[in-house]
Design a protein around this motif. Structure first.
Motif, PDB file in Angstrom:
ATOM      1  N   VAL A 191       1.039  -1.553  -0.245  1.00 12.76           N
ATOM      2  CA  VAL A 191      -0.611  -0.061   0.041  1.00 12.76           C
ATOM      3  C   VAL A 191       0.506   1.317  -0.495  1.00 12.76           C
ATOM      4  O   VAL A 191       0.540   2.025  -0.896  1.00 12.76           O
ATOM      5  CB  VAL A 191      -0.804  -0.118   1.400  1.00 12.76           C
ATOM      6  CG1 VAL A 191      -1.696   1.354   1.075  1.00 12.76           C
ATOM      7  CG2 VAL A 191      -2.250  -1.046   0.789  1.00 12.76           C
ATOM      8  N   TYR A 192       1.676   1.046   0.734  1.00 11.36           N
ATOM      9  CA  TYR A 192       2.493   2.273   1.012  1.00 11.36           C
ATOM     10  C   TYR A 192       3.178   2.559  -0.229  1.00 11.36           C
ATOM     11  O   TYR A 192       3.565   3.467  -0.509  1.00 11.36           O
ATOM     12  CB  TYR A 192       3.635   2.197   1.667  1.00 11.36           C
ATOM     13  CG  TYR A 192       4.920   3.473   1.873  1.00 11.36           C
ATOM     14  CD1 TYR A 192       4.747   4.792   2.096  1.00 11.36           C
ATOM     15  CD2 TYR A 192       6.448   3.038   0.918  1.00 11.36           C
ATOM     16  CE1 TYR A 192       5.840   5.412   2.390  1.00 11.36           C
ATOM     17  CE2 TYR A 192       6.446   4.245   1.786  1.00 11.36           C
ATOM     18  CZ  TYR A 192       6.955   5.059   1.726  1.00 11.36           C
ATOM     19  OH  TYR A 192       7.914   5.818   1.557  1.00 11.36           O
ATOM     20  N   GLU A 193       4.300   1.798  -1.082  1.00 13.16           N
ATOM     21  CA  GLU A 193       4.517   1.478  -2.226  1.00 13.16           C
ATOM     22  C   GLU A 193       3.643   2.249  -3.458  1.00 13.16           C
ATOM     23  O   GLU A 193       4.136   2.846  -4.496  1.00 13.16           O
ATOM     24  CB  GLU A 193       5.481   0.704  -2.564  1.00 13.16           C
ATOM     25  CG  GLU A 193       6.783  -0.176  -1.806  1.00 13.16           C
ATOM     26  CD  GLU A 193       7.435  -0.701  -2.221  1.00 13.16           C
ATOM     27  OE1 GLU A 193       6.930  -1.681  -3.629  1.00 13.16           O
ATOM     28  OE2 GLU A 193       8.497  -1.506  -0.953  1.00 13.16           O
ATOM     29  N   VAL A 194       2.316   1.841  -3.400  1.00 16.79           N
ATOM     30  CA  VAL A 194       1.413   1.800  -4.452  1.00 16.79           C
ATOM     31  C   VAL A 194       1.321   3.576  -4.524  1.00 16.79           C
ATOM     32  O   VAL A 194       1.174   3.770  -4.975  1.00 16.79           O
ATOM     33  CB  VAL A 194       0.475   1.138  -4.834  1.00 16.79           C
ATOM     34  CG1 VAL A 194      -0.638   1.190  -5.318  1.00 16.79           C
ATOM     35  CG2 VAL A 194       0.959  -0.309  -5.260  1.00 16.79           C
ATOM     36  N   ALA A 217       0.213   5.063   5.811  1.00 15.74           N
ATOM     37  CA  ALA A 217       0.998   4.367   4.720  1.00 15.74           C
ATOM     38  C   ALA A 217       0.038   5.202   3.426  1.00 15.74           C
ATOM     39  O   ALA A 217       1.355   4.895   2.686  1.00 15.74           O
ATOM     40  CB  ALA A 217       0.642   3.331   4.488  1.00 15.74           C
ATOM     41  N   GLY A 218      -0.471   5.597   3.622  1.00 23.69           N
ATOM     42  CA  GLY A 218      -1.201   6.116   2.475  1.00 23.69           C
ATOM     43  C   GLY A 218      -3.144   6.102   1.635  1.00 23.69           C
ATOM     44  O   GLY A 218      -3.562   6.416   0.823  1.00 23.69           O
ATOM     45  N   ALA A 219      -3.315   4.489   2.540  1.00 25.89           N
ATOM     46  CA  ALA A 219      -4.813   4.014   1.762  1.00 25.89           C
ATOM     47  C   ALA A 219      -5.951   5.506   2.193  1.00 25.89           C
ATOM     48  O   ALA A 219      -6.030   5.969   2.628  1.00 25.89           O
ATOM     49  CB  ALA A 219      -5.432   2.915   2.614  1.00 25.89           C
ATOM     50  N   THR A 220      -6.620   5.245   1.099  1.00 28.56           N
ATOM     51  CA  THR A 220      -7.458   6.213   1.231  1.00 28.56           C
ATOM     52  C   THR A 220      -9.013   5.677   2.165  1.00 28.56           C
ATOM     53  O   THR A 220      -9.803   6.034   2.885  1.00 28.56           O
ATOM     54  CB  THR A 220      -8.333   6.353  -0.103  1.00 28.56           C
ATOM     55  OG1 THR A 220      -7.519   6.888  -0.784  1.00 28.56           O
ATOM     56  CG2 THR A 220      -9.732   7.025  -0.270  1.00 28.56           C
ATOM     57  N   CYS A 221      -8.770   3.978   1.955  1.00 29.51           N
ATOM     58  CA  CYS A 221      -9.820   3.770   2.611  1.00 29.51           C
ATOM     59  C   CYS A 221      -9.302   2.518   3.519  1.00 29.51           C
ATOM     60  O   CYS A 221      -8.644   1.987   2.697  1.00 29.51           O
ATOM     61  CB  CYS A 221     -11.194   3.492   1.718  1.00 29.51           C
ATOM     62  SG  CYS A 221     -11.420   2.616   0.397  1.00 29.51           S
ATOM     63  N   GLY A 246      -0.822   9.457   5.211  1.00 31.85           N
ATOM     64  CA  GLY A 246       0.163   9.196   3.954  1.00 31.85           C
ATOM     65  C   GLY A 246       1.273   9.813   4.634  1.00 31.85           C
ATOM     66  O   GLY A 246       2.380  10.227   3.692  1.00 31.85           O
ATOM     67  N   ILE A 247       1.136  10.181   6.133  1.00 30.43           N
ATOM     68  CA  ILE A 247       2.247  10.851   7.007  1.00 30.43           C
ATOM     69  C   ILE A 247       3.601  10.248   7.101  1.00 30.43           C
ATOM     70  O   ILE A 247       4.472  10.926   7.177  1.00 30.43           O
ATOM     71  CB  ILE A 247       1.610  11.578   8.372  1.00 30.43           C
ATOM     72  CG1 ILE A 247       1.491   9.898   9.087  1.00 30.43           C
ATOM     73  CG2 ILE A 247       0.458  11.796   7.510  1.00 30.43           C
ATOM     74  CD1 ILE A 247       1.579  10.512  10.916  1.00 30.43           C
ATOM     75  N   ILE A 248       3.915   8.989   6.386  1.00 28.06           N
ATOM     76  CA  ILE A 248       5.038   8.757   6.526  1.00 28.06           C
ATOM     77  C   ILE A 248       6.284   8.264   4.950  1.00 28.06           C
ATOM     78  O   ILE A 248       4.910   9.132   4.293  1.00 28.06           O
ATOM     79  CB  ILE A 248       4.807   7.106   6.870  1.00 28.06           C
ATOM     80  CG1 ILE A 248       4.014   6.045   6.037  1.00 28.06           C
ATOM     81  CG2 ILE A 248       4.361   6.563   8.577  1.00 28.06           C
ATOM     82  CD1 ILE A 248       4.837   4.635   5.921  1.00 28.06           C
TER      83      ILE A 248
END
Length: 104
Positions: free
Chosen positions: A31-34, A60-64, A102-104
Motif C-alpha cells: 500500500v505504501y509503495e503503490v 501509509a496512504g490508503a484512502t480506505c 500518508g504521513i510516513i
C-alpha cells in the motif's frame, strides 16, 4: 492442506492463498509503495484486524480499507473498529483521517 483420511487435497485448487494477519506486513508495504507511485485512491487490505491496523494503512496512504478475515472471528468487527478508531482520533486530537493519511 491435505485431508489425510481422504488422501487428497482439501482445496479443489490443490493449493490455497494466505490471508489474515500473516500478510499484513507485506500488504502494508505494498500500500505504501503503490501510494507513492499513483495519484488515484488506494484501498488498503490484508490482515486488518484492529483500529490500529486501519490507522497504519491510512498513515501509509490508503484512502480506505477493506476488512476480510476479521469478519470470520467477529461479525461485529466493523462496528468495533469504527468505535475504536473514533476513540483514538478523539484521544489524539485528530479531526479527520486526512490529517494522518500518508504521513510516513
Amino acid at each position: 492442506a491435505i485431508d489425510i483420511h481422504k488422501r487428497r487435497p482439501v482445496f479443489n485448487n490443490v493449493t490455497a492463498g494466505l490471508s489474515g494477519p500473516a500478510i499484513k506486513p507485506i500488504a502494508l508495504r505494498m500500500v505504501y509503495e503503490v501510494c507513492q507511485a499513483v495519484t488515484i485512491p488506494v484501498v488498503g487490505m490484508g490482515g486488518i484486524m484492529t483500529a490500529e491496523d486501519v490507522i497504519e494503512f491510512i498513515m501509509a496512504g490508503a484512502t480506505c480499507v477493506q476488512i476480510g478475515t476479521a469478519n470470520f472471528t467477529n461479525p461485529r468487527i466493523g462496528q468495533d473498529i469504527i468505535a475504536d478508531l473514533n476513540r483514538f482520533m478523539d484521544e489524539n486530537g485528530i479531526k479527520s483521517l486526512d490529517e494522518i493519511r500518508g504521513i510516513i
